[in-house]
Scaffold this motif. Sequence first.
Motif, PDB file in Angstrom:
ATOM      1  N   ILE A  61       0.789  -1.059   0.244  1.00  0.00           N
ATOM      2  CA  ILE A  61       0.039  -0.427  -0.188  1.00  0.00           C
ATOM      3  C   ILE A  61       1.067   1.441   0.009  1.00  0.00           C
ATOM      4  O   ILE A  61       2.030   1.224   1.014  1.00  0.00           O
ATOM      5  CB  ILE A  61      -0.634   0.416   1.314  1.00  0.00           C
ATOM      6  CG1 ILE A  61      -1.244  -1.100   1.281  1.00  0.00           C
ATOM      7  CG2 ILE A  61      -1.599   1.016   1.389  1.00  0.00           C
ATOM      8  CD1 ILE A  61      -2.996  -1.085   0.248  1.00  0.00           C
ATOM      9  N   THR A  62       0.532   1.973  -0.908  1.00  0.00           N
ATOM     10  CA  THR A  62       1.281   3.592  -0.853  1.00  0.00           C
ATOM     11  C   THR A  62       0.307   4.640  -0.359  1.00  0.00           C
ATOM     12  O   THR A  62      -0.677   4.607  -1.237  1.00  0.00           O
ATOM     13  CB  THR A  62       1.886   3.643  -2.099  1.00  0.00           C
ATOM     14  OG1 THR A  62       2.955   2.909  -2.662  1.00  0.00           O
ATOM     15  CG2 THR A  62       2.369   4.801  -2.071  1.00  0.00           C
ATOM     16  N   LEU A  63       0.788   5.343   0.573  1.00  0.00           N
ATOM     17  CA  LEU A  63       0.138   6.977   0.660  1.00  0.00           C
ATOM     18  C   LEU A  63       1.006   7.831   1.084  1.00  0.00           C
ATOM     19  O   LEU A  63       2.440   7.699   1.091  1.00  0.00           O
ATOM     20  CB  LEU A  63       0.216   6.366   2.831  1.00  0.00           C
ATOM     21  CG  LEU A  63      -0.636   5.237   3.200  1.00  0.00           C
ATOM     22  CD1 LEU A  63      -0.671   5.651   4.724  1.00  0.00           C
ATOM     23  CD2 LEU A  63      -2.291   5.127   2.576  1.00  0.00           C
ATOM     24  N   TYR A  64       0.773   8.175  -0.441  1.00  0.00           N
ATOM     25  CA  TYR A  64       1.470   9.824  -0.923  1.00  0.00           C
ATOM     26  C   TYR A  64       1.080  11.211  -1.079  1.00  0.00           C
ATOM     27  O   TYR A  64      -0.196  11.141  -1.961  1.00  0.00           O
ATOM     28  CB  TYR A  64       2.346   9.088  -2.243  1.00  0.00           C
ATOM     29  CG  TYR A  64       2.914  10.182  -3.558  1.00  0.00           C
ATOM     30  CD1 TYR A  64       4.269  10.170  -2.948  1.00  0.00           C
ATOM     31  CD2 TYR A  64       2.025  11.071  -4.036  1.00  0.00           C
ATOM     32  CE1 TYR A  64       4.972  10.967  -3.983  1.00  0.00           C
ATOM     33  CE2 TYR A  64       2.975  11.430  -4.668  1.00  0.00           C
ATOM     34  CZ  TYR A  64       4.042  11.851  -4.392  1.00  0.00           C
ATOM     35  OH  TYR A  64       5.444  12.221  -5.471  1.00  0.00           O
ATOM     36  N   LYS A  65       1.261  12.032  -0.954  1.00  0.00           N
ATOM     37  CA  LYS A  65       1.071  13.306  -0.274  1.00  0.00           C
ATOM     38  C   LYS A  65      -0.227  13.723   0.388  1.00  0.00           C
ATOM     39  O   LYS A  65      -1.743  13.961  -0.772  1.00  0.00           O
ATOM     40  CB  LYS A  65       1.194  14.300  -2.234  1.00  0.00           C
ATOM     41  CG  LYS A  65       2.103  13.934  -2.366  1.00  0.00           C
ATOM     42  CD  LYS A  65       2.404  15.164  -3.851  1.00  0.00           C
ATOM     43  CE  LYS A  65       3.341  15.566  -4.097  1.00  0.00           C
ATOM     44  NZ  LYS A  65       4.362  16.407  -4.858  1.00  0.00           N
ATOM     45  N   ASN A  66      -1.033  12.980   0.687  1.00  0.00           N
ATOM     46  CA  ASN A  66      -1.912  13.079   1.910  1.00  0.00           C
ATOM     47  C   ASN A  66      -1.707  14.129   2.969  1.00  0.00           C
ATOM     48  O   ASN A  66      -0.522  14.005   3.459  1.00  0.00           O
ATOM     49  CB  ASN A  66      -2.265  11.709   2.365  1.00  0.00           C
ATOM     50  CG  ASN A  66      -2.676  10.931   0.702  1.00  0.00           C
ATOM     51  OD1 ASN A  66      -3.820  10.575   0.631  1.00  0.00           O
ATOM     52  ND2 ASN A  66      -1.536  10.201   0.772  1.00  0.00           N
ATOM     53  N   LEU A  67      -2.835  15.045   2.844  1.00  0.00           N
ATOM     54  CA  LEU A  67      -3.331  15.710   4.490  1.00  0.00           C
ATOM     55  C   LEU A  67      -3.991  14.814   4.925  1.00  0.00           C
ATOM     56  O   LEU A  67      -5.331  14.503   5.162  1.00  0.00           O
ATOM     57  CB  LEU A  67      -3.739  16.985   3.704  1.00  0.00           C
ATOM     58  CG  LEU A  67      -3.560  17.791   5.541  1.00  0.00           C
ATOM     59  CD1 LEU A  67      -2.589  17.756   5.852  1.00  0.00           C
ATOM     60  CD2 LEU A  67      -4.478  19.158   4.588  1.00  0.00           C
ATOM     61  N   ILE A  68      -3.146  14.600   6.300  1.00  0.00           N
ATOM     62  CA  ILE A  68      -3.931  13.420   7.452  1.00  0.00           C
ATOM     63  C   ILE A  68      -3.909  14.703   9.034  1.00  0.00           C
ATOM     64  O   ILE A  68      -2.887  14.715   9.562  1.00  0.00           O
ATOM     65  CB  ILE A  68      -3.666  12.521   7.567  1.00  0.00           C
ATOM     66  CG1 ILE A  68      -3.666  11.555   6.363  1.00  0.00           C
ATOM     67  CG2 ILE A  68      -4.111  11.891   8.230  1.00  0.00           C
ATOM     68  CD1 ILE A  68      -2.456  10.388   6.486  1.00  0.00           C
ATOM     69  N   GLU A  69      -5.037  15.144   9.126  1.00  0.00           N
ATOM     70  CA  GLU A  69      -5.033  15.999  10.267  1.00  0.00           C
ATOM     71  C   GLU A  69      -6.227  15.724  11.354  1.00  0.00           C
ATOM     72  O   GLU A  69      -7.119  15.851  10.572  1.00  0.00           O
ATOM     73  CB  GLU A  69      -4.712  17.448   9.709  1.00  0.00           C
ATOM     74  CG  GLU A  69      -5.856  18.054   8.468  1.00  0.00           C
ATOM     75  CD  GLU A  69      -5.510  19.252   8.806  1.00  0.00           C
ATOM     76  OE1 GLU A  69      -5.230  20.114   8.938  1.00  0.00           O
ATOM     77  OE2 GLU A  69      -6.418  19.888   7.489  1.00  0.00           O
ATOM     78  N   ASN A  70      -5.947  16.205  12.501  1.00  0.00           N
ATOM     79  CA  ASN A  70      -6.810  16.427  13.306  1.00  0.00           C
ATOM     80  C   ASN A  70      -7.314  15.149  13.485  1.00  0.00           C
ATOM     81  O   ASN A  70      -9.397  15.782  14.078  1.00  0.00           O
ATOM     82  CB  ASN A  70      -7.679  17.502  13.151  1.00  0.00           C
ATOM     83  CG  ASN A  70      -6.784  18.868  13.448  1.00  0.00           C
ATOM     84  OD1 ASN A  70      -5.652  18.847  14.121  1.00  0.00           O
ATOM     85  ND2 ASN A  70      -7.426  19.632  12.709  1.00  0.00           N
ATOM     86  N   ASN A  71      -7.297  13.700  13.869  1.00  0.00           N
ATOM     87  CA  ASN A  71      -7.882  12.742  13.915  1.00  0.00           C
ATOM     88  C   ASN A  71      -7.428  12.466  15.381  1.00  0.00           C
ATOM     89  O   ASN A  71      -6.983  13.331  15.585  1.00  0.00           O
ATOM     90  CB  ASN A  71      -7.640  11.415  12.601  1.00  0.00           C
ATOM     91  CG  ASN A  71      -7.980  12.846  11.634  1.00  0.00           C
ATOM     92  OD1 ASN A  71      -8.726  12.626  10.759  1.00  0.00           O
ATOM     93  ND2 ASN A  71      -6.763  12.409  10.734  1.00  0.00           N
ATOM     94  N   ILE A  72      -8.122  11.200  15.737  1.00  0.00           N
ATOM     95  CA  ILE A  72      -7.966  11.102  17.160  1.00  0.00           C
ATOM     96  C   ILE A  72      -6.655   9.974  16.282  1.00  0.00           C
ATOM     97  O   ILE A  72      -5.132  10.325  17.379  1.00  0.00           O
ATOM     98  CB  ILE A  72      -8.526   9.932  17.211  1.00  0.00           C
ATOM     99  CG1 ILE A  72     -10.027  10.243  18.054  1.00  0.00           C
ATOM    100  CG2 ILE A  72      -7.782   8.924  18.657  1.00  0.00           C
ATOM    101  CD1 ILE A  72     -10.140  11.362  18.875  1.00  0.00           C
ATOM    102  N   TYR A  73      -6.084   9.188  15.168  1.00  0.00           N
ATOM    103  CA  TYR A  73      -5.006   8.173  15.269  1.00  0.00           C
ATOM    104  C   TYR A  73      -5.077   8.912  13.082  1.00  0.00           C
ATOM    105  O   TYR A  73      -6.041   8.970  12.939  1.00  0.00           O
ATOM    106  CB  TYR A  73      -4.888   7.102  14.578  1.00  0.00           C
ATOM    107  CG  TYR A  73      -4.564   5.707  15.657  1.00  0.00           C
ATOM    108  CD1 TYR A  73      -3.191   5.678  16.055  1.00  0.00           C
ATOM    109  CD2 TYR A  73      -5.132   5.620  17.205  1.00  0.00           C
ATOM    110  CE1 TYR A  73      -3.205   5.355  17.605  1.00  0.00           C
ATOM    111  CE2 TYR A  73      -4.839   5.339  18.257  1.00  0.00           C
ATOM    112  CZ  TYR A  73      -3.388   4.767  18.513  1.00  0.00           C
ATOM    113  OH  TYR A  73      -3.338   4.000  19.475  1.00  0.00           O
ATOM    114  N   GLY A  74      -3.876   9.548  13.166  1.00  0.00           N
ATOM    115  CA  GLY A  74      -3.812  10.022  12.059  1.00  0.00           C
ATOM    116  C   GLY A  74      -3.907   8.211  11.288  1.00  0.00           C
ATOM    117  O   GLY A  74      -4.427   8.482  10.421  1.00  0.00           O
ATOM    118  N   VAL A  75      -2.748   7.670  10.575  1.00  0.00           N
ATOM    119  CA  VAL A  75      -2.277   6.189  10.007  1.00  0.00           C
ATOM    120  C   VAL A  75      -1.862   4.749  11.005  1.00  0.00           C
ATOM    121  O   VAL A  75      -1.162   5.413  12.317  1.00  0.00           O
ATOM    122  CB  VAL A  75      -1.313   6.428   9.282  1.00  0.00           C
ATOM    123  CG1 VAL A  75      -1.016   5.051   8.207  1.00  0.00           C
ATOM    124  CG2 VAL A  75      -1.325   7.959   8.364  1.00  0.00           C
TER     125      VAL A  75
END
Length: 199
Positions: A61-75
Motif C-alpha cells: 500500500i502506498t500513501l503519498y502526498k495526503n494531508l491527514i490532520e486533527n484525527n484521533i489517530y492519523g495513520v
Amino acid sequence: NCINGWGIYIDSSYNHLIKDNHIDNVIDGIYVENSNTNDFVDNVISNCTSSGINIKSSHHITLYKNLIENNIYGVYITTSYSMNISYNTIIGNEIRGIGFYQGEGNTINYNTIRNNDNQGVFLSSPNTDVFGNSFEYNKIGIKIDTSNCDLYNNWFNYSTMLGAHTLQGSYSNTFYRNRFNRNHINAQNEGNNKWYLSS
C-alpha cells in the motif's frame, strides 16, 4: 464530503488508485483490510473519530502526498507489510501521527509529522526504514518497540518530551545522520541499539 460512518471502505480489493478525496468527520476516513497494491494519493482527511487511515492485514500500500490532520489517530496500521508512507503531511492528531503494529519491511520517508499530541510515530514493525522525515512539535517524535530498523536523515525539532525514544526490548535499530534541535530531551535509549548522533 462524508457525514458519518466511513469515508472509503476497502475489503479484499486490489490495484486501485484512490485520489483527490476530501473526507471529514467520519469514524475512519479510509479503512482498508485484506487488500493489496492500492495507492492513496492527494487526499485530505480530517476530524475522524478513530483514524484518518486504518489499514489491516494488507501489503504493498502506498500513501503519498495526503494531508491527514486533527484525527484521533492519523495513520493506524496493523499486521501489514511493504507499506510506503511518503511525502504526507500528518499534523495535529490526538494519539499518534502514525502507528505501525506488527508487519515488517515498511518505509516512512519525507513526511512532515507535526503537532501530534502523543507521538509523531510509534513503530513496532521490524525491518522498517525511516528517513528524510521532519518531526516537529510532537510530544515524542518517534517511539520504537521493535528491531532491525534504520533511521537516518530525519529532523527532530521542538519535541516537548523526547525527540526519539527506544523502549526496553528494542534491539539492532540503527540511528545515523539525524538532526536534533531544541527538544526537551533529544534521545533516550532503553534497548540495545546503535546511535550515531549528529547535533
